[in-house]
Motif scaffolding. Structure first.
Motif, PDB file in Angstrom:
ATOM      1  N   CYS A  80     -34.890  -7.599   9.038  1.00 28.31           N
ATOM      2  CA  CYS A  80     -35.053  -8.223   7.723  1.00 28.31           C
ATOM      3  C   CYS A  80     -34.042  -9.347   7.498  1.00 28.31           C
ATOM      4  CB  CYS A  80     -34.879  -7.183   6.624  1.00 28.31           C
ATOM      5  SG  CYS A  80     -36.106  -5.881   6.692  1.00 28.31           S
ATOM      6  N   PRO A  81     -34.435 -10.355   6.713  1.00 29.42           N
ATOM      7  CA  PRO A  81     -33.487 -11.416   6.382  1.00 29.42           C
ATOM      8  C   PRO A  81     -32.410 -10.889   5.430  1.00 29.42           C
ATOM      9  CG  PRO A  81     -35.516 -11.711   5.149  1.00 29.42           C
ATOM     10  CD  PRO A  81     -35.742 -10.563   6.083  1.00 29.42           C
ATOM     11  N   ASP A  82     -31.242 -11.510   5.474  1.00 31.41           N
ATOM     12  CA  ASP A  82     -30.163 -11.133   4.568  1.00 31.41           C
ATOM     13  C   ASP A  82     -30.603 -11.344   3.127  1.00 31.41           C
ATOM     14  OD1 ASP A  82     -28.495 -10.474   6.647  1.00 31.41           O
ATOM     15  OD2 ASP A  82     -27.433 -12.392   6.657  1.00 31.41           O
ATOM     16  N   GLY A  83     -30.100 -10.496   2.261  1.00 24.67           N
ATOM     17  CA  GLY A  83     -30.414 -10.622   0.842  1.00 24.67           C
ATOM     18  C   GLY A  83     -30.236  -9.305   0.132  1.00 24.67           C
ATOM     19  N   ARG A  84     -30.443  -9.355  -1.155  1.00 25.83           N
ATOM     20  CA  ARG A  84     -30.266  -8.181  -2.003  1.00 25.83           C
ATOM     21  C   ARG A  84     -31.172  -7.034  -1.571  1.00 25.83           C
ATOM     22  NH1 ARG A  84     -32.622  -6.344  -6.925  1.00 25.83           N
ATOM     23  NH2 ARG A  84     -31.149  -5.096  -8.128  1.00 25.83           N
ATOM     24  N   GLU A  85     -32.420  -7.331  -1.276  1.00 30.46           N
ATOM     25  CA  GLU A  85     -33.378  -6.302  -0.905  1.00 30.46           C
ATOM     26  C   GLU A  85     -32.943  -5.580   0.362  1.00 30.46           C
ATOM     27  OE1 GLU A  85     -34.121  -9.434  -1.638  1.00 30.46           O
ATOM     28  OE2 GLU A  85     -35.393  -9.325  -3.418  1.00 30.46           O
ATOM     29  N   LYS A  86     -32.444  -6.344   1.326  1.00 27.26           N
ATOM     30  CA  LYS A  86     -31.974  -5.740   2.574  1.00 27.26           C
ATOM     31  C   LYS A  86     -30.793  -4.820   2.305  1.00 27.26           C
ATOM     32  CE  LYS A  86     -29.871  -7.190   6.943  1.00 27.26           C
ATOM     33  NZ  LYS A  86     -29.656  -8.359   7.810  1.00 27.26           N
ATOM     34  N   SER A  87     -29.849  -5.262   1.519  1.00 25.75           N
ATOM     35  CA  SER A  87     -28.689  -4.435   1.187  1.00 25.75           C
ATOM     36  C   SER A  87     -29.108  -3.154   0.489  1.00 25.75           C
ATOM     37  CB  SER A  87     -27.712  -5.204   0.291  1.00 25.75           C
ATOM     38  OG  SER A  87     -27.177  -6.298   0.964  1.00 25.75           O
ATOM     39  N   LEU A  88     -30.018  -3.282  -0.467  1.00 26.51           N
ATOM     40  CA  LEU A  88     -30.490  -2.097  -1.192  1.00 26.51           C
ATOM     41  C   LEU A  88     -31.250  -1.146  -0.269  1.00 26.51           C
ATOM     42  CD1 LEU A  88     -31.643  -3.660  -4.564  1.00 26.51           C
ATOM     43  CD2 LEU A  88     -29.655  -2.198  -4.173  1.00 26.51           C
ATOM     44  N   ALA A  89     -32.071  -1.683   0.595  1.00 23.29           N
ATOM     45  CA  ALA A  89     -32.833  -0.842   1.518  1.00 23.29           C
ATOM     46  C   ALA A  89     -31.894  -0.016   2.392  1.00 23.29           C
ATOM     47  CB  ALA A  89     -33.750  -1.704   2.389  1.00 23.29           C
ATOM     48  N   ILE A  90     -30.826  -0.622   2.843  1.00 22.98           N
ATOM     49  CA  ILE A  90     -29.875   0.070   3.712  1.00 22.98           C
ATOM     50  C   ILE A  90     -29.103   1.140   2.934  1.00 22.98           C
ATOM     51  CG2 ILE A  90     -27.718  -0.265   4.987  1.00 22.98           C
ATOM     52  CD1 ILE A  90     -28.943  -2.912   6.017  1.00 22.98           C
ATOM     53  N   GLU A  91     -28.707   0.851   1.713  1.00 27.99           N
ATOM     54  CA  GLU A  91     -27.869   1.772   0.944  1.00 27.99           C
ATOM     55  C   GLU A  91     -28.650   2.881   0.243  1.00 27.99           C
ATOM     56  OE1 GLU A  91     -25.589  -0.562  -1.775  1.00 27.99           O
ATOM     57  OE2 GLU A  91     -24.647  -1.713  -0.184  1.00 27.99           O
ATOM     58  N   GLU A  92     -29.808   2.558  -0.291  1.00 28.06           N
ATOM     59  CA  GLU A  92     -30.520   3.496  -1.156  1.00 28.06           C
ATOM     60  C   GLU A  92     -30.996   4.745  -0.431  1.00 28.06           C
ATOM     61  OE1 GLU A  92     -31.466   3.343  -4.545  1.00 28.06           O
ATOM     62  OE2 GLU A  92     -30.201   1.617  -4.868  1.00 28.06           O
ATOM     63  N   ALA A  93     -31.516   4.603   0.768  1.00 30.05           N
ATOM     64  CA  ALA A  93     -32.057   5.771   1.474  1.00 30.05           C
ATOM     65  C   ALA A  93     -30.976   6.828   1.687  1.00 30.05           C
ATOM     66  CB  ALA A  93     -32.661   5.362   2.807  1.00 30.05           C
ATOM     67  N   MET A  94     -29.816   6.408   2.147  1.00 27.17           N
ATOM     68  CA  MET A  94     -28.746   7.379   2.376  1.00 27.17           C
ATOM     69  C   MET A  94     -28.244   7.954   1.058  1.00 27.17           C
ATOM     70  SD  MET A  94     -25.335   7.295   4.732  1.00 27.17           S
ATOM     71  CE  MET A  94     -24.306   6.299   3.695  1.00 27.17           C
ATOM     72  N   PHE A  95     -28.102   7.105   0.063  1.00 26.51           N
ATOM     73  CA  PHE A  95     -27.618   7.576  -1.234  1.00 26.51           C
ATOM     74  C   PHE A  95     -28.517   8.679  -1.775  1.00 26.51           C
ATOM     75  CE2 PHE A  95     -27.989   7.557  -5.828  1.00 26.51           C
ATOM     76  CZ  PHE A  95     -26.675   7.818  -6.206  1.00 26.51           C
ATOM     77  N   TRP A  96     -29.812   8.417  -1.829  1.00 30.26           N
ATOM     78  CA  TRP A  96     -30.736   9.384  -2.422  1.00 30.26           C
ATOM     79  C   TRP A  96     -30.899  10.617  -1.546  1.00 30.26           C
ATOM     80  CZ3 TRP A  96     -30.997   9.368  -7.244  1.00 30.26           C
ATOM     81  CH2 TRP A  96     -30.946   8.181  -7.962  1.00 30.26           C
ATOM     82  N   GLY A  97     -30.854  10.457  -0.243  1.00 31.89           N
ATOM     83  CA  GLY A  97     -30.914  11.629   0.634  1.00 31.89           C
ATOM     84  C   GLY A  97     -29.732  12.551   0.402  1.00 31.89           C
ATOM     85  N   ASN A  98     -28.537  11.983   0.363  1.00 31.17           N
ATOM     86  CA  ASN A  98     -27.348  12.794   0.143  1.00 31.17           C
ATOM     87  C   ASN A  98     -27.304  13.336  -1.301  1.00 31.17           C
ATOM     88  OD1 ASN A  98     -26.007  12.957   2.643  1.00 31.17           O
ATOM     89  ND2 ASN A  98     -25.356  10.850   2.432  1.00 31.17           N
ATOM     90  N   ALA A  99     -27.799  12.569  -2.257  1.00 27.29           N
ATOM     91  CA  ALA A  99     -27.852  13.065  -3.634  1.00 27.29           C
ATOM     92  C   ALA A  99     -28.778  14.278  -3.730  1.00 27.29           C
ATOM     93  CB  ALA A  99     -28.324  11.964  -4.581  1.00 27.29           C
ATOM     94  N   ALA A 100     -29.900  14.227  -3.043  1.00 26.76           N
ATOM     95  CA  ALA A 100     -30.829  15.356  -3.076  1.00 26.76           C
ATOM     96  C   ALA A 100     -30.165  16.615  -2.506  1.00 26.76           C
ATOM     97  CB  ALA A 100     -32.093  15.021  -2.285  1.00 26.76           C
ATOM     98  N   LEU A 101     -29.417  16.453  -1.438  1.00 29.36           N
ATOM     99  CA  LEU A 101     -28.729  17.603  -0.852  1.00 29.36           C
ATOM    100  C   LEU A 101     -27.614  18.096  -1.761  1.00 29.36           C
ATOM    101  CD1 LEU A 101     -28.446  16.370   2.830  1.00 29.36           C
ATOM    102  CD2 LEU A 101     -29.901  18.219   1.977  1.00 29.36           C
ATOM    103  N   GLY A 102     -26.840  17.173  -2.298  1.00 25.34           N
ATOM    104  CA  GLY A 102     -25.697  17.537  -3.110  1.00 25.34           C
ATOM    105  C   GLY A 102     -26.055  18.149  -4.442  1.00 25.34           C
ATOM    106  N   ARG A 103     -27.132  17.705  -5.033  1.00 29.46           N
ATOM    107  CA  ARG A 103     -27.523  18.187  -6.355  1.00 29.46           C
ATOM    108  C   ARG A 103     -28.379  19.440  -6.293  1.00 29.46           C
ATOM    109  NH1 ARG A 103     -29.289  12.341  -8.791  1.00 29.46           N
ATOM    110  NH2 ARG A 103     -27.200  11.435  -8.826  1.00 29.46           N
ATOM    111  N   GLN A 104     -28.721  19.845  -5.093  1.00 27.65           N
ATOM    112  CA  GLN A 104     -29.542  21.040  -4.911  1.00 27.65           C
ATOM    113  C   GLN A 104     -28.829  22.255  -5.491  1.00 27.65           C
ATOM    114  OE1 GLN A 104     -29.895  22.176  -0.785  1.00 27.65           O
ATOM    115  NE2 GLN A 104     -32.108  22.271  -1.012  1.00 27.65           N
ATOM    116  N   THR A 105     -29.532  23.039  -6.273  1.00 26.16           N
ATOM    117  CA  THR A 105     -28.909  24.222  -6.862  1.00 26.16           C
ATOM    118  C   THR A 105     -29.422  25.488  -6.232  1.00 26.16           C
ATOM    119  OG1 THR A 105     -30.588  24.231  -8.589  1.00 26.16           O
ATOM    120  CG2 THR A 105     -28.506  23.157  -9.087  1.00 26.16           C
TER     121      THR A 105
END
Length: 67
Positions: free
Chosen positions: A42-67
């Motif tokens: 992907c070309p550099d830009g906001r979308e690329k940065s978000l794509a890289i960060e969001e998947a890990m963030f939400w994956g780890n949030a799902a694990l961490g917030r699991q009750t």
């Protein structure tokens, strides 16, 4: 959304078992491979940065917030 839900979402949720720690490690490793592919494809830009960060963030949030 009530105050308790907000508190839960923003609190630190440490991995409490080896299984959870391993799951977080697995998410990080898989996201690293995906991030390398996105970075090469992907070309550099906001979308690329978000794509890289969001998947890990939400994956780890799902694990961490699991009750």
């Amino acid at each position: 959304m009530g105050p308790a839900d907000i508190e839960h979402r923003f609190a630190f949720h440490a991995a409490t078992t080896d299984e959870k720690r391993d799951a977080h490690t697995s998410i990080r490793q898989a996201c690293r491979r995906l991030a390398d592919h996105i970075n090469e494809t992907c070309p550099d830009g906001r979308e690329k940065s978000l794509a890289i960060e969001e998947a890990m963030f939400w994956g780890n949030a799902a694990l961490g917030r699991q009750t």
